[in-house]
Design a protein around this motif. Structure first.
Motif, PDB file in Angstrom:
ATOM      1  N   ASP A 189      -4.360   4.179  -5.127  1.00 15.66           N
ATOM      2  CA  ASP A 189      -4.034   5.584  -5.136  1.00 15.66           C
ATOM      3  C   ASP A 189      -3.620   6.271  -6.669  1.00 15.66           C
ATOM      4  N   PRO A 198       0.643  -1.256   0.032  1.00 19.09           N
ATOM      5  CA  PRO A 198      -0.032  -0.080  -0.049  1.00 19.09           C
ATOM      6  C   PRO A 198       0.926   1.208  -0.028  1.00 19.09           C
ATOM      7  N   SER A 199       1.783   1.234   0.701  1.00 22.23           N
ATOM      8  CA  SER A 199       2.760   2.365   0.959  1.00 22.23           C
ATOM      9  C   SER A 199       3.449   2.567  -0.514  1.00 22.23           C
ATOM     10  N   ASP A 218     -11.074   4.987  -1.224  1.00 23.01           N
ATOM     11  CA  ASP A 218      -9.845   5.492  -0.290  1.00 23.01           C
ATOM     12  C   ASP A 218      -8.918   4.409  -0.393  1.00 23.01           C
ATOM     13  N   THR A 219      -8.850   3.236  -0.824  1.00 28.25           N
ATOM     14  CA  THR A 219      -7.605   2.600  -0.575  1.00 28.25           C
ATOM     15  C   THR A 219      -6.469   2.976  -1.215  1.00 28.25           C
ATOM     16  N   PRO A 220      -5.106   2.865  -0.500  1.00 31.09           N
ATOM     17  CA  PRO A 220      -4.086   3.332  -1.266  1.00 31.09           C
ATOM     18  C   PRO A 220      -3.507   2.408  -2.378  1.00 31.09           C
ATOM     19  N   MET A 229       2.228   1.893  -3.586  1.00 30.18           N
ATOM     20  CA  MET A 229       1.136   2.561  -4.370  1.00 30.18           C
ATOM     21  C   MET A 229       0.819   3.897  -4.255  1.00 30.18           C
ATOM     22  N   SER A 230       0.896   4.255  -2.672  1.00 30.96           N
ATOM     23  CA  SER A 230       0.879   5.839  -2.501  1.00 30.96           C
ATOM     24  C   SER A 230       1.681   6.514  -3.010  1.00 30.96           C
ATOM     25  N   ASP A 231       2.811   6.109  -2.921  1.00 35.14           N
ATOM     26  CA  ASP A 231       3.912   7.009  -3.475  1.00 35.14           C
ATOM     27  C   ASP A 231       4.543   6.720  -5.037  1.00 35.14           C
ATOM     28  N   ARG A 278     -11.208  -0.605   3.956  1.00 34.35           N
ATOM     29  CA  ARG A 278     -11.214   0.811   3.354  1.00 34.35           C
ATOM     30  C   ARG A 278     -11.986   0.616   1.846  1.00 34.35           C
ATOM     31  N   ARG A 280      -6.275   7.166  -8.999  1.00 31.75           N
ATOM     32  CA  ARG A 280      -7.145   8.511  -8.500  1.00 31.75           C
ATOM     33  C   ARG A 280      -6.378   9.940  -9.012  1.00 31.75           C
ATOM     34  N   ARG A 281      -4.987   9.913  -9.237  1.00 35.87           N
ATOM     35  CA  ARG A 281      -4.275  10.647  -9.445  1.00 35.87           C
ATOM     36  C   ARG A 281      -3.999  10.732 -10.806  1.00 35.87           C
TER      37      ARG A 281
END
Length: 200
Positions: free
Chosen positions: A158, A86-87, A153-155, A89-91, A149, A161-162
């Motif tokens: 992410d 998850p981290s 909202d799930t990372p 994918m968030s980054d 989540r 969504r960007r």
């Protein structure tokens, strides 16, 4: 590689198979041998500092190989795929549609990557060598929180969504839908299996 700006491997995840671990251990041993062949006495200043640092790291990596059971300690309350993926994918940087497709490839690779850690965890249990109980006991809750989540909202979604505005809306929608389908059909079951093995 992605986190330090090397984007050649953005569509891949690190291979944690026993074969890959063996290859990395062989590489560590060959690096140590190569470093030992360098005449450190001719090095000065930052070159000597860099050499000493590299030599120390190489020694630590090779020394670690004396404890192969440590390879089975792949998850804990502070590390593991339930936190790392998850981290990551968030980054994940998304500047182009190709970046989005690389993120999708990583999402698609997650079930196989999680399965590798499940295999290591089972081997650790077979050997009687696992993360201490109070730490491992927190992992199911971490997985539950991740899977609870909503898609909005799930990372893990992410990057989708960007997506850049210059990607046409229909393609952005299609990429998000495809990623959501992969998540629900493939990634969630893989994490569910990891949760079950962590509890057993």
């Amino acid at each position: 590689a992605t986190s330090v700006g090397d984007h050649r491997y953005d569509d891949k995840l690190t291979d944690a198979s026993p074969e890959a671990v063996t290859r990395r251990e062989e590489h560590d041993r060959s690096q140590l041998k190569a470093l030992r062949r360098i005449d450190a006495d001719v090095l000065t200043g930052e070159d000597r500092i860099s050499y000493d640092f590299a030599l120390q790291n190489a020694h630590l990596a090779v020394d670690w190989q004396r404890f192969p059971a440590m390879n089975t300690r792949v998850i804990s309350a502070k590390s593991g795929v339930q936190l790392d993926l998850p981290s990551m994918m968030s980054d994940f940087p998304v500047r182009t549609e190709l970046d989005a497709r690389h993120a999708l490839a990583r999402l698609q690779a997650m079930p196989a990557r999680i399965a590798q850690d499940i295999a290591w965890l089972r081997e650790g249990k077979r050997l009687g060598w696992v993360t201490f109980k109070s730490s491992l006991a927190q992992v199911p809750g971490q997985i539950d929180q991740l899977l609870a989540r909503p898609l909005t909202d799930t990372p893990l979604l992410d990057p989708f969504r960007r997506l850049p505005a210059d990607i046409p809306l229909d393609r952005r929608t299609a990429l998000l839908d495809q990623a959501a389908n992969v998540l629900q059909a493939q990634v969630v079951p893989a994490f569910t299996e990891l949760r079950k093995v962590a509890v057993d």
